[in-house]
Enzyme design. Structure first.
Site, PDB file in Angstrom:
ATOM      1  N   CYS A 180       0.850  -1.192   0.000  1.00 58.51           N
ATOM      2  CA  CYS A 180       0.000   0.000   0.000  1.00 58.51           C
ATOM      3  C   CYS A 180       0.881   1.235   0.000  1.00 58.51           C
ATOM      4  O   CYS A 180       1.527   1.546   1.006  1.00 58.51           O
ATOM      5  CB  CYS A 180      -0.923   0.006   1.216  1.00 58.51           C
ATOM      6  N   GLY A 181       0.930   1.929  -1.124  1.00 58.99           N
ATOM      7  CA  GLY A 181       1.811   3.089  -1.261  1.00 58.99           C
ATOM      8  C   GLY A 181       1.403   4.263  -0.392  1.00 58.99           C
ATOM      9  O   GLY A 181       2.261   4.930   0.211  1.00 58.99           O
ATOM     10  N   HIS A 182       0.096   4.548  -0.321  1.00 58.20           N
ATOM     11  CA  HIS A 182      -0.303   5.704   0.509  1.00 58.20           C
ATOM     12  C   HIS A 182       0.022   5.436   1.965  1.00 58.20           C
ATOM     13  O   HIS A 182       0.384   6.347   2.715  1.00 58.20           O
ATOM     14  CB  HIS A 182      -1.795   6.028   0.306  1.00 58.20           C
ATOM     15  N   ASP A 229     -10.135   4.008  -3.770  1.00 63.78           N
ATOM     16  CA  ASP A 229      -9.017   4.759  -3.220  1.00 63.78           C
ATOM     17  C   ASP A 229      -9.256   6.243  -3.446  1.00 63.78           C
ATOM     18  O   ASP A 229      -9.533   6.682  -4.567  1.00 63.78           O
ATOM     19  CB  ASP A 229      -7.715   4.325  -3.893  1.00 63.78           C
ATOM     20  N   GLY A 284      -0.637   4.687  -4.506  1.00 55.92           N
ATOM     21  CA  GLY A 284       0.817   4.581  -4.611  1.00 55.92           C
ATOM     22  C   GLY A 284       1.299   3.348  -5.328  1.00 55.92           C
ATOM     23  O   GLY A 284       2.179   3.416  -6.204  1.00 55.92           O
ATOM     24  N   SER A 285       0.736   2.179  -4.998  1.00 52.60           N
ATOM     25  CA  SER A 285       1.154   0.958  -5.692  1.00 52.60           C
ATOM     26  C   SER A 285       0.639   0.949  -7.128  1.00 52.60           C
ATOM     27  O   SER A 285       1.254   0.338  -8.015  1.00 52.60           O
ATOM     28  CB  SER A 285       0.665  -0.286  -4.941  1.00 52.60           C
TER      29      SER A 285
END
Length: 362
Positions: free
Chosen positions: A114-116, A277, A282-283
């Site tokens: 999870c990028g965020h 989202d 991010g991903s």
């Protein structure tokens, strides 16, 4: 507005209930990145007790034996259909030189990346003292995720963290390009499948008769979910290291602007069980950059800006290094965004509450 506890003569000095919580008590730090919430659990004893396991094994263990924690925090009445969370893990699962590890929680289960959350957890790790010797003006924070280890780079002024935060991804790659998929209700569409710590299908909303910037969110969600289900049935994913990671997390609908431009490109990510989202994802940015690099649309260190169609928030992304991941030609992607604190919370669970572990409503 009166402060918590009330005005003099109407409750001043009194402690807010509950005074004696007999059930589960969970303390969290609340953040958001580009509008996407992150409910951080700084400590979960059950996860620490099993921290000698690998992170993927711990993920399975928590899902099997501690899933009531996820449901209590992510689902209503404490959460909502768009809530996202992270459990901080220290000890064995955060080994191999990482400062911390994390399990990612969403409405339907557990994610691999999870990028965020990485952007937010980078700030949290510094401010919570999880990094032994933070350095000015920027400190690297190594975070072990179920998909592998990523490094966040966090501004640090000697007292507190700041923005923007950036991270370097695990190797990201194009799993499939120009793949024809039959989607019930929409006919044949052409999708790309990219990996940025987890797998996504990508296509322009135009192929589905929609506009990612102006169509109703419900219509975008329904169409993206139909694509996800169709891809799952018609294409088998492979991950170079673990079949636990070989699953399609969701579909990202775009404005179709994949060729390099300094203007932002807009997308919406629909993941897990129709969860939307609020950030540019991010991903997803990582996977989309990998696809664009694979197709020759961008070069190393060419920065692209990605806009969320739901909030208008922005991330940037660029391929910074070529890599090899199994048989795939891959890239390391740098993603940058802003994460902010929104508060802290103490959640209680009363044993006699018939909805104590929440309910899922969408």
């Amino acid at each position: 507005m009166a402060a918590a506890g009330g005005q003099a003569g109407s409750g001043a000095g009194r402690r807010l209930p509950p005074h004696c919580a007999a059930g589960l008590v969970l303390q969290t730090v609340e953040m958001h990145t580009g509008g996407e919430p992150l409910r951080i659990v700084p400590r979960l004893e059950a996860a620490e007790a099993a921290s000698e396991l690998s992170l993927l094994s711990l993920r399975r263990e928590v899902a099997a034996g501690q899933d009531h924690v996820r449901r209590a925090l992510v689902h209503e009445p404490r959460g909502h259909a768009g809530m996202y969370g992270a459990v901080v893990v220290r000890g064995g699962a955060a080994a191999a030189g990482a400062d911390l590890a994390a399990l990612f929680l969403h409405g339907a289960g557990y994610s691999a990346m999870c990028g965020h959350a990485v952007l937010a957890l980078g700030r949290f790790a510094l401010d919570y003292g999880l990094v032994a010797a933070p350095a000015r003006p920027e400190t690297p924070v190594r975070l072990h995720c179920p998909c592998g280890t990523v490094t966040a780079f966090v501004p640090w002024d000697g007292r507190r963290s700041g923005n923007p935060v950036r991270f370097h991804s695990v190797p990201a790659f194009a799993a499939a390009t120009d793949l024809a998929i039959n989607v019930p209700g929409h006919g044949k569409v052409v999708v790309d499948i990219g990996y940025g710590g987890t797998f996504y299908a990508f296509l322009s909303a135009e192929q589905l008769g929609l506009d990612v910037c102006s169509s109703k969110t419900r219509d975008l969600v329904d169409a993206a979910s139909a694509v996800t289900e169709a891809v799952k049935k018609q294409f088998k994913l492979h991950h170079p290291e673990s079949e636990d990671l070989a699953f399609l997390y969701g579909t990202i609908l775009t404005d179709g602007k994949d060729a390099f431009s300094e203007e932002p490109t807009t997308n919406i990510c629909v993941f897990a069980d129709e969860q939307v989202d609020r950030s540019p994802t991010g991903s997803g940015v990582t996977a989309r950059i990998a696809l664009q690099y694979h197709k020759g649309l961008i070069q190393l260190n060419q920065t692209r800006t990605f806009r969320s169609s739901t909030t208008g928030s922005l991330f940037t992304g660029k391929a910074v290094q070529e890599a090899k991941f199994g048989d795939y030609d891959a890239v390391i992607v740098e993603v940058s965004g802003e994460a902010f604190y929104t508060g802290t919370a103490t959640f209680t669970v009363e044993e006699e509450d018939p909805l104590k572990y929440g309910f899922f409503f969408k």
